[in-house]
Design an enzyme around this catalytic site. Sequence first.
Site, PDB file in Angstrom:
ATOM      1  N   VAL A 107      -1.990  -5.423  16.390  1.00 40.44           N
ATOM      2  CA  VAL A 107      -2.316  -4.609  17.566  1.00 40.44           C
ATOM      3  C   VAL A 107      -3.295  -5.359  18.489  1.00 40.44           C
ATOM      4  CG1 VAL A 107      -4.248  -3.204  16.655  1.00 40.44           C
ATOM      5  CG2 VAL A 107      -2.647  -2.203  18.274  1.00 40.44           C
ATOM      6  N   ASN A 155       0.840  -1.203   0.000  1.00 39.47           N
ATOM      7  CA  ASN A 155       0.000   0.000   0.000  1.00 39.47           C
ATOM      8  C   ASN A 155       0.875   1.251   0.000  1.00 39.47           C
ATOM      9  OD1 ASN A 155       0.532   0.831   2.855  1.00 39.47           O
ATOM     10  ND2 ASN A 155      -0.329  -1.190   3.223  1.00 39.47           N
ATOM     11  N   LYS A 208       8.986 -17.064 -10.549  1.00 41.78           N
ATOM     12  CA  LYS A 208       8.204 -15.946 -11.092  1.00 41.78           C
ATOM     13  C   LYS A 208       7.025 -16.477 -11.916  1.00 41.78           C
ATOM     14  CE  LYS A 208       8.622 -11.962 -14.061  1.00 41.78           C
ATOM     15  NZ  LYS A 208       9.362 -11.379 -15.179  1.00 41.78           N
ATOM     16  N   LYS A 231     -13.477   0.193  16.474  1.00 43.74           N
ATOM     17  CA  LYS A 231     -12.162  -0.482  16.487  1.00 43.74           C
ATOM     18  C   LYS A 231     -11.531  -0.433  17.874  1.00 43.74           C
ATOM     19  CE  LYS A 231     -11.036  -0.040  11.744  1.00 43.74           C
ATOM     20  NZ  LYS A 231     -10.433   0.741  10.694  1.00 43.74           N
TER      21      LYS A 231
HETATM   22  O1  C5P Z   1      -8.499  -2.782  11.167  1.00 43.06           O
HETATM   23  P1  C5P Z   1      -7.663  -1.645  10.691  1.00 43.06           P
HETATM   24  O2  C5P Z   1      -6.591  -2.070   9.734  1.00 43.06           O
HETATM   25  O3  C5P Z   1      -8.432  -0.475  10.185  1.00 43.06           O
HETATM   26  O4  C5P Z   1      -6.964  -1.114  12.021  1.00 43.06           O
HETATM   27  C1  C5P Z   1      -5.982  -0.157  12.037  1.00 43.06           C
HETATM   28  C2  C5P Z   1      -5.116  -0.303  13.252  1.00 43.06           C
HETATM   29  O5  C5P Z   1      -4.800  -1.681  13.491  1.00 43.06           O
HETATM   30  C3  C5P Z   1      -3.784   0.369  13.058  1.00 43.06           C
HETATM   31  O6  C5P Z   1      -3.336   0.772  14.344  1.00 43.06           O
HETATM   32  C4  C5P Z   1      -2.925  -0.729  12.473  1.00 43.06           C
HETATM   33  O7  C5P Z   1      -1.539  -0.505  12.694  1.00 43.06           O
HETATM   34  C5  C5P Z   1      -3.417  -1.930  13.246  1.00 43.06           C
HETATM   35  N1  C5P Z   1      -3.354  -3.204  12.525  1.00 43.06           N
HETATM   36  C6  C5P Z   1      -2.503  -4.213  12.957  1.00 43.06           C
HETATM   37  N2  C5P Z   1      -2.479  -5.420  12.300  1.00 43.06           N
HETATM   38  C7  C5P Z   1      -3.267  -5.638  11.229  1.00 43.06           C
HETATM   39  C8  C5P Z   1      -4.141  -4.635  10.782  1.00 43.06           C
HETATM   40  C9  C5P Z   1      -4.159  -3.420  11.440  1.00 43.06           C
HETATM   41  O8  C5P Z   1      -1.761  -4.000  13.919  1.00 43.06           O
HETATM   42  N3  C5P Z   1      -3.216  -6.811  10.623  1.00 43.06           N
END
Ligand code: C5P
Length: 400
Positions: free
Chosen positions: A308, A210, A289, A337
Site C-alpha cells: 500500500v 496468517n 523439502k 499508519k
Molecule cells: O503495517 P500494517 O501491516 O499494520 O498495515 C496494514 C495495512 O497495510 C493494510 O492496509 C495492509 O493491506 C497494508 N499492507 C501492505 N503491504 C504490506 C503490509 C501491509 O499493503 N507488506
Amino acid sequence: MQQLNNKHIILGVTGGIAAYKSAEVIRRLRDYGADVRVVMTDAAREFITPLTLQALSGNPVHHSLLDTEAEAAMGHIELARWADLVLVAPASANFMARLASGRADDLLTTLCLATEATIAIAPAMNQAMWRNSSTQTNLNTLQQKDIVIMGPGEGVQACGDVGPGRMLEADQIAELAAAQFQTALLDGINLVITAGPTREAIDPVRYISNHSSGKMGFALAQAAIEAGASVTLITGPVALPTPERAQRIDIESAEQMHDAALAQMGHCDIFIACAAVADYRPRQVAEQKIKKSTESLSIELTRNPDIVSAVASHPQRPFTVGFAAETQQVEHYARKKLQHKNLDLIIANDVSNTEIGFNSDLNAVTIICAENEKTLPQATKQQLARTLIAEVATRYKAKS
Ligand code: C5P
C-alpha cells in the site's frame, strides 16, 4: 443472475389474498441468491401456512414477538440487525396504517422500527381501499419516511373489481429488491482491492501465512461492484466465491501481490488494501523439502515490500485506502499508519475482540482521515462494506 448474492432479506407477509403470491416471491428472491427469512402477521397465517413458507425459504418462519423460545432462537433485535432489506409483500392497508403510525404491536412492526436496513413494501388491496384518503395519507407518510413503495399494479382484482391495488408480480418485486442494492456512487471508477492472506514459501511444501479469511475484502469488492465500479480483486488463497463481475487475480506471495498491484497503476482510481500481507518472508526458499535432521532449525526472514505504501508513492497514485488491525490503542496506531504510509484514509479495527475481525462474519471499524474520524458500529461484513464503499466514494469525490 445472482444480484442478491449474500443479501439477507426479511420477507414480511401480512393478511391479504395476495399472501399466496409471497411463496413465489421467496422463490424468486432465492433464485437471485438471497438468504430469506419470513415474518408473518397473525392475519397472514389465515391465508397461507407457515410450513409452506418455511419449506420455500429454508428457514424457520418467525411470527411471535412474545414467544420466549422463538426470541431465544433469533430475537427481534437480532432479526432487525440481520436484515439487509425488510420487504413486506403483500402489505395490507392495515399494515400500512400501522407502519405509518410507528406501532410496535407485533413482530413485523417492531422489527421495522428496530432495523436500520431499507424497508420496502408491495401494497395489495381492493382498489377502493387503495384510493381511500386514509390509505393515501398513510402512503404519503411512508414515502416521507423513505420507505420504498413497490407498485401497486392495476388490473382485475381477486374481488372482481378492476383498478389499482394489485400486488406486483414476484419477478418485478425481486427485480426491485435487487435494485435497492445498486447505487451509482462509483459509476465509471476503476477500483483495485487486495484481499486475504499471503503465503511465504519455506520449501516446496511449507509456508508462513496468517488467519485472514478474505471475507472483508470480498465484501468490499461486492459492494463496489453494486456501486457501479469496475473491480479488480487481487487475492491470496481463500475459500470464497468470486463476486460476479469482479476481475480476480490470484497470487500467493507478498511479492506477487506487490507486482500485481503495481501493474494496475495508471488505470486505477481507488486502491483499497485489505489484504493481511506477511511482513517477512524466508530469505532463501529451500529447493527440496527440509528434513528434520537437527534439534532446532532457524529460518532467516527478510522484509516484504509494503504494497500500500508503494501504491501511495507511485507517480500515478490512486486514492489510497488502508486497513489497520490493532490490539491496543487502535486509533493512535492507525493514525500513525495513515501518515507514515501516506494514505487518504485508514480503516481501523480492534482484532483483540474475538467476536469481530479475522475469520468472523462481523466487524466494527473506525474510519480515520487527516481531518476527522467516524466509528461504525458492529455489523455484518457485507453491511459494513456497503457503508465503507459509500464513505470512500464521498471522500474520493470530494478530493478529486
Ligand atoms: O503495517 P500494517 O501491516 O499494520 O498495515 C496494514 C495495512 O497495510 C493494510 O492496509 C495492509 O493491506 C497494508 N499492507 C501492505 N503491504 C504490506 C503490509 C501491509 O499493503 N507488506
